[in-house]
Structure formats: C-alpha cells, structure tokens
Motif scaffolding. Structure first.
Motif, PDB file in Angstrom:
ATOM      1  N   THR A  92      23.519  57.178 -27.941  1.00 24.77           N
ATOM      2  CA  THR A  92      23.261  58.622 -27.962  1.00 24.77           C
ATOM      3  C   THR A  92      24.436  59.358 -27.350  1.00 24.77           C
ATOM      4  O   THR A  92      24.835  59.070 -26.207  1.00 24.77           O
ATOM      5  N   ILE A  93      24.995  60.277 -28.131  1.00 31.44           N
ATOM      6  CA  ILE A  93      26.106  61.103 -27.656  1.00 31.44           C
ATOM      7  C   ILE A  93      25.529  62.391 -27.067  1.00 31.44           C
ATOM      8  O   ILE A  93      24.722  63.074 -27.713  1.00 31.44           O
ATOM      9  N   VAL A  94      25.960  62.692 -25.861  1.00 32.75           N
ATOM     10  CA  VAL A  94      25.464  63.874 -25.154  1.00 32.75           C
ATOM     11  C   VAL A  94      26.562  64.923 -25.112  1.00 32.75           C
ATOM     12  O   VAL A  94      27.698  64.631 -24.724  1.00 32.75           O
ATOM     13  N   MET A  95      26.223  66.159 -25.494  1.00 29.30           N
ATOM     14  CA  MET A  95      27.183  67.269 -25.491  1.00 29.30           C
ATOM     15  C   MET A  95      26.751  68.306 -24.455  1.00 29.30           C
ATOM     16  O   MET A  95      25.631  68.803 -24.491  1.00 29.30           O
ATOM     17  N   ASP A  96      27.672  68.600 -23.518  1.00 25.95           N
ATOM     18  CA  ASP A  96      27.421  69.613 -22.488  1.00 25.95           C
ATOM     19  C   ASP A  96      28.242  70.848 -22.835  1.00 25.95           C
ATOM     20  O   ASP A  96      29.477  70.806 -22.842  1.00 25.95           O
ATOM     21  N   LEU A  97      27.548  71.961 -23.109  1.00 23.35           N
ATOM     22  CA  LEU A  97      28.230  73.185 -23.542  1.00 23.35           C
ATOM     23  C   LEU A  97      28.458  74.135 -22.374  1.00 23.35           C
ATOM     24  O   LEU A  97      27.671  74.174 -21.418  1.00 23.35           O
ATOM     25  N   GLU A  98      29.539  74.879 -22.507  1.00 22.90           N
ATOM     26  CA  GLU A  98      29.811  75.942 -21.543  1.00 22.90           C
ATOM     27  C   GLU A  98      28.645  76.937 -21.557  1.00 22.90           C
ATOM     28  O   GLU A  98      28.119  77.288 -22.604  1.00 22.90           O
ATOM     29  N   GLY A  99      28.250  77.391 -20.388  1.00 24.06           N
ATOM     30  CA  GLY A  99      27.133  78.319 -20.279  1.00 24.06           C
ATOM     31  C   GLY A  99      27.393  79.647 -20.950  1.00 24.06           C
ATOM     32  O   GLY A  99      28.522  80.121 -21.022  1.00 24.06           O
ATOM     33  N   THR A 100      26.334  80.247 -21.455  1.00 21.81           N
ATOM     34  CA  THR A 100      26.460  81.557 -22.102  1.00 21.81           C
ATOM     35  C   THR A 100      26.540  82.654 -21.059  1.00 21.81           C
ATOM     36  O   THR A 100      26.179  82.469 -19.895  1.00 21.81           O
TER      37      THR A 100
END
Length: 683
Positions: A92-100
């Motif tokens: 499982t690849i986990v993507m952490d996005l920059e906060g809005t």
C-alpha cells in the motif's frame, strides 16, 4: 520491520516539480513492479495542521514529518510525499498531501493545494479526508468548497472510477457516530448535487464515482491512548483492501504496477497544464482555520485561567456570592480577546467560530453552575426545616407554618438562582426548584405524620385512662345493666375525646377523607379498649363464676355468712348460686357494644338450669353443629372468648366437678373451648 522501511520520499515539491527520480528509487525499494495489480494507493487531504501526518504515521507506521505542538500551527508537509505502509498486505502506497488553506502560501495562492487534492482523487484508491468534528453540517466548513470543485473537475478530466472516500472525523465529541454520519453523508450528497456536471454525467449518481465511508477518532492531544487504540482498529481495514468488498475493492482501470511511475507523472502534468483548473480563492477556508485556531487558543487559556479556577474551587465547597457576575466577567474577557484577534476575518466564519467557542466555554463552566444551584437547594431546605421547627415549638398551626416557611425559602432560592445566572446562557433552574419543592413536601409529610401520631397517642392515652378502671369495675359488679353502662360510658368518653381531638386536628388542614379517618381511628381505639378488657374478663370466667357461686352459696341475701343448721334448703341455695354464676357467664359470653337484644342469658339458663346435655369428646364436631351454646352458632355477637362455649358434665360429686372443671379448662385437647359443669347434681 520498522518505520525506516517505509521509504518516505517527496514526490512533488512545494513548487509543483515532480520528482521522477525519487519515485523510481521508491518503486525499486519497495519492489512495486512485482505486484502486478495487487497494490493499493491511499492518500490523505485536509486542512493544514489538522493532524494528517500524525494519523498516517500511527495508521501505517510511516515517518512523515509531524507538527511540533510547542512551536504552534505551521506548515510541516510541503508538496506531496509518498511512503510504503509498513506491515500491510497488499503493498500500500501512502500519499501525504500539503494541508489546504495554509498561511505560508497566502490567501491568493491556492492553486497548488487544489491541484494536489485533485491529483490525490485521481491516483488513489482510498482518499482519507481529514475533518474536524465541529465542521459537520457547516456550510463554510474546511474542505467543503474544495471538495465541491474537485468533484466537478474530476468528472471532466478522468473517466469514472470507484474511489473510496473515507471521511475521518477528528476530535470526536460525545455525539455518537451514528448521529454524525447521516449529517455528513447529507452534506456530501448536497455538494455532489450542486456541482455543475458535463452532459454525459448529468444524471450520474455519486455512488458511481465514490464509495463513501465514515469513521471518527478522539483527540490525539487529549486522549492519546484512546486515539491509538481506535487507529489500530482502523488499520485492520487496510489489510487485504483490494479484495472484493474491501476499501479498494473496485479495481476497474487500475494501472499495472510496472506502469505506475509513468502514469502518475502524466496525471500530474495534465493537472498542472490545465489552465481552466484555476479554483477561486476562498477567504472562508482561511478564516475557518484561523478562527478555529484563535477559538481553541482562547478555550485553552480559559481552562487554566486563575480567576476561573478559583471560582470553580470555591463553588465545589459552598455557594458563592455573586457567582453569576463573576463568571460573566471571566467569559466577557475571553470573548473580547477573541473578537480583537479575529476582527479582520470573514464575518460569517468569525461569528460561527465565536459561537462554537462560547458553546465549549459554557460546557466547561456549566458544572460549576450546577454545583451553585445544588448548594442553594440544600441551604434552602435546611432553612425551611429550621424555621418550621421553631414555629411549631411556639405552638403555631402546622399548615400555616408550612406555608409561611415554604414561601420564604422558595423566594430566597429564586433570588439565589437569579444571582447565579449569566448573560451568555439561559440555563434552566426549574429542575433544582422542583427538587427543592419535592424535598420540602417530603419533609412536611414526615413531620405531619409524626405530629399526628403524637397527637393521636395523647388522646388514646386519655381514652385508656378514662375507660380502663370504670369498665373493669362494671365487669366486677357483673349486674344486668353492665353492658348498658359500658356503652354509655364508652359513648361519653369517646365524645369527650373527639370534642378535643377535632380542634387539635384543625391546624393541620387535612382533607375530609383524612380527617374522617383520624376520627374513626380514635373511635375504633376506644372500642378496642373495651373489647380488650372484655376478653381479659372472659379469660378469667371460670374463676369469676366459682367466686360468684361461693359468695352466693356461702352468704345470705344480706351478705352475712350462713350458719348451717341443717334446716336450710340446700337445693334452692345451690340453684340461686348457679343462677348468679350463669348471669356472670352471660355477661362475658359476648361483646355487646351495639344495642341489639340477644337470647344468650335465656339460652344458658334454659339449657344449663332446666335441662341436661351429655356430649362426649368423640362427638364434639356433631355437638358443635347442633348445640346452641357452641360458638359456631352465635352469628350476631362478638365472642369474648372461645372459652364461653358450654358443655354439661353429670358427675355426682361437687368437689370432683370443681376439680374436673379446672382440669378441663387447662386441657389442650379442647382448644378454644371450656367445659362448664353443674357444680351440684340433681337438675
């Protein structure tokens, strides 16, 4: 395996540059190319500093950079980072996005955050949408405008695919999830219904694009252990997530693992070059986060405020004077600080967050208000008890004293409630007032019962004193008018007691039924005194009859002892003595408190002086059914004692009969019956 095995890599930097080389290294390290279609992608999106990285690290054992709470809220994740979920199958690849709506990018530069959110929806099988619990149902909630735009643009750019949207409700309150979830789902549906759709998807349902799931987590900072336990349960959902029915169970359009790198790179380029994807800047998102920060800061400060802590401590011990004024002043100070710091943000958001802050603050201080009212209620009740006792000691009427004390104490309680009230809430004190009234009524009932019992005991004692000796004397005399005299005495003394008892009860203001019951109870007691004495006399009937017989037999009509010369008519004397004994027996044979005639004396005389009956013990049951002297045949009289049922004995010796009479009375074989025989034979 440890967190170092997650191979954390920045996929897209803060300037939007795609790190293809870094992605290649990542794919090689985790051996993604060997997976074929057996892999899943999970992304997370949400406001800045909302704990996205913290959640991922606990959920997937990654090592994304987390916010330092001691340095305040600021941007920690820049761009888009990816990592491998440690210990989960399939890969499982986990993507952490920059906060809005981060302040670092400024109000007008929101393109990247919207592009990255769209990228996440396009690439991931499962998208975690991090949101605050208090944003549910709010029109200007964080992520709401962004999600609306993403829905619209995604349909235009990409073919439909079943993406799972897992809404993670953070800092869950006491409101059960089953109440929150329908509201959240309704919000999502409204966003979907409101977006402008291409003609091809005009009637397409949300369920064709997304599987919507909802979960909730407690506050990490306030309930860390509970947070970790629930995250561990959530982690189980990602095992075998690509199986049918799993979170990533819809595998339509999945790119083989060997082409993953190229695929995601091309998707990003398309998103970056799409000039039409210029999502409007939205002040509400910035205001939502910032006003939320201010409100949380003020609430945290309130919790440790010295004035509040002092007031809270005081009210735990006792009622506090000027409670409402002091508490209102504390709350006003914090509201003023909030207003000063949030004045330049969008008005609707500012007002909404102010209300939320006020709601949390009121929840914090409400237990103190409850304690204050509890102390007031207890004090008012104690005052009522003390005042009532004083008035009753002075001889005041009971009912009037109760009214006076009740009105005074309830008025004082109401005044205390007004003093405890604050301007910011319309808290209801009626439950405490009702409880006070119930406590007063319970105490009044208890005291009334005690006083009535004491009063009744006084008059019962008076009746006992007035009746006991005179009734006893009348039985000792044993004349033909004994019961008439007893009835007359009973009526006179009962009337005297009632005439005094009635005015004494008037001060209690009893209802008519209760008053009548008290009167009847006293009358019944007077009758019971007489009945008790009558039964005691019945218990001594043999001794009394013997004494009466001996007295008449041994004394002449002037009560002078007889001088036996041999010329006396023994038979007549004996008959007279027996007659007098039977007269006494007829007196105690039944209780005659009602003026009804009876034939007890005539039956006794006719059967015991004019006839003979001989009944063996073996035929006692038959005898009871036919003998008019048996107790079972006396239907209209109260028996003084079962010992008054009479049988005859025909022994020829006076002395033997006397001994037999006593023995038969003591013989338990004839329980409840006495056998009275002739004292001399011959009749």
């Amino acid at each position: 395996m440890g967190k170092e095995d997650c191979c954390s890599t920045q996929l897209i930097d803060a300037n939007g540059e795609f790190n293809f080389k870094g992605l290649q290294n990542f794919v090689s390290s985790v051996k993604l190319s060997r997976c074929g279609l057996s892999y899943a992608v999970v992304a997370i999106m949400g406001p800045q500093s909302s704990g996205k990285s913290t959640l991922l690290n606990h959920l997937f054992y990654t090592n994304f950079r987390e916010m330092d709470a001691f340095r305040g809220r600021n941007q920690t994740t820049k761009g888009i980072w990816i990592a491998n979920a440690v210990g989960i199958e399939p890969l499982t690849i986990v993507m952490d996005l920059e906060g809005t709506d981060g302040r670092e990018r400024g109000e007008d530069d929101t393109t990247f955050e919207k592009q990255s959110a769209l990228f996440a929806l396009a690439v991931a099988d499962v998208v975690l949408i991090n949101m605050w619990c208090h944003d549910i149902g709010r029109e200007q909630a964080a992520n709401r405008p962004l999600l609306k735009t993403v829905f619209q643009v995604m349909m235009r750019l990409f073919s439909p695919r079943k993406t799972t949207l897992l809404f993670v409700i953070r800092d869950k309150t006491k409101t059960p999830l089953e109440y929150l979830e329908p509201i959240l789902r309704e919000d999502i549906q409204k966003i979907w219904d409101a977006v402008r759709k291409p003609h091809a998807h005009k009637d397409t349902q949300l369920s064709e694009f997304f599987n919507v799931e909802v979960t909730a987590l407690p506050s990490y900072e306030e309930k860390e252990e509970q947070f970790k336990d629930q995250v561990a349960q959530l982690r189980q959902l990602f095992f075998h997530s690509i199986s049918p029915g799993g979170l990533a169970g819809d595998r339509r359009g999945v790119v083989p693992a060997s082409g993953f790198s190229y695929s995601v790179q091309q998707i990003w380029e398309v998103i970056k070059e799409n000039k039409d994807l210029d999502l409007p800047a939205h002040k509400v998102m910035v205001a939502t986060v910032r006003c939320e920060e201010i409100a949380n800061e003020k609430f945290s400060s309130l919790m440790i405020n010295e004035d509040w802590l002092a007031l809270e401590h005081e009210v735990k011990e006792d009622a506090v004077r000027n409670f409402g004024r002091r508490l209102s002043s504390i709350l006003d100070n914090f509201l003023s600080e909030y207003d000063a710091e949030s004045v330049f943000f969008e008005e609707n958001v500012r007002s909404s967050k102010r209300q939320q802050f006020m709601s949390k603050a009121l929840q914090l201080v409400h237990p103190a208000f409850v304690s204050q009212l509890g102390h007031l209620r207890v004090k008012s009740l104690q005052t009522f008890k003390s005042q009532l006792e004083q008035l009753l000691r002075r001889g005041e009427a009971f009912a009037a004293s109760v009214r006076t004390c009740s009105e005074s104490c309830i008025t004082e309680f109401d005044k205390g409630c007004s003093d405890a009230a604050i301007r910011h809430a319309n808290w209801d004190a009626s439950k405490f007032r009702d409880k006070l009234i119930r406590d007063i009524e319970a105490h009044v009932s208890s005291v009334r019962n005690d006083k009535l019992s004491e009063l009744k005991a006084i008059y019962e004692k008076q009746i006992t004193t007035a009746l006991a000796e005179p009734v006893q004397s009348l039985f000792d005399v044993g004349g033909s008018e004994t019961w008439a005299s007893i009835r007359k005495l009973l009526k006179r003394e009962t009337d005297v007691a009632i005439s005094c008892f009635c005015p004494a009860l008037s001060g209690f203001e009893l209802d008519q039924d209760a008053f009548d019951r008290m009167m009847q109870s006293l009358k019944d007691y007077a009758r019971s005194v007489v009945e008790k004495i009558a039964r005691e006399e019945a218990g001594k009937v043999l001794m009394q009859m013997k004494d009466r017989f001996n007295t008449v037999f041994s004394h002449d009509s002037d009560s002078i002892p007889r001088l036996w010369t041999g010329k006396e008519d023994i038979k007549s004397i004996t008959l007279e003595a027996r007659s007098e004994s039977l007269k006494f027996l007829s007196i105690v044979a039944a209780i005659r408190l009602d003026e009804k005639s009876d034939r007890i004396e005539s039956i006794l005389f006719s059967r015991l002086l004019e006839g003979k009956i001989s009944i063996s013990s073996r035929n006692s049951d038959i005898a009871d059914s036919c003998d008019p002297l048996a107790s079972s045949s006396w239907e209209e009289r109260t028996h003084c004692s079962h010992q008054c049922s009479v049988y005859l004995c025909g022994d020829n010796s006076w002395q033997k009969q006397s001994i037999l009479l006593v023995k038969l009375f003591q013989h338990r074989k004839h329980t409840g019956k006495a056998i009275i025989g002739y004292l001399l034979p011959g009749l």
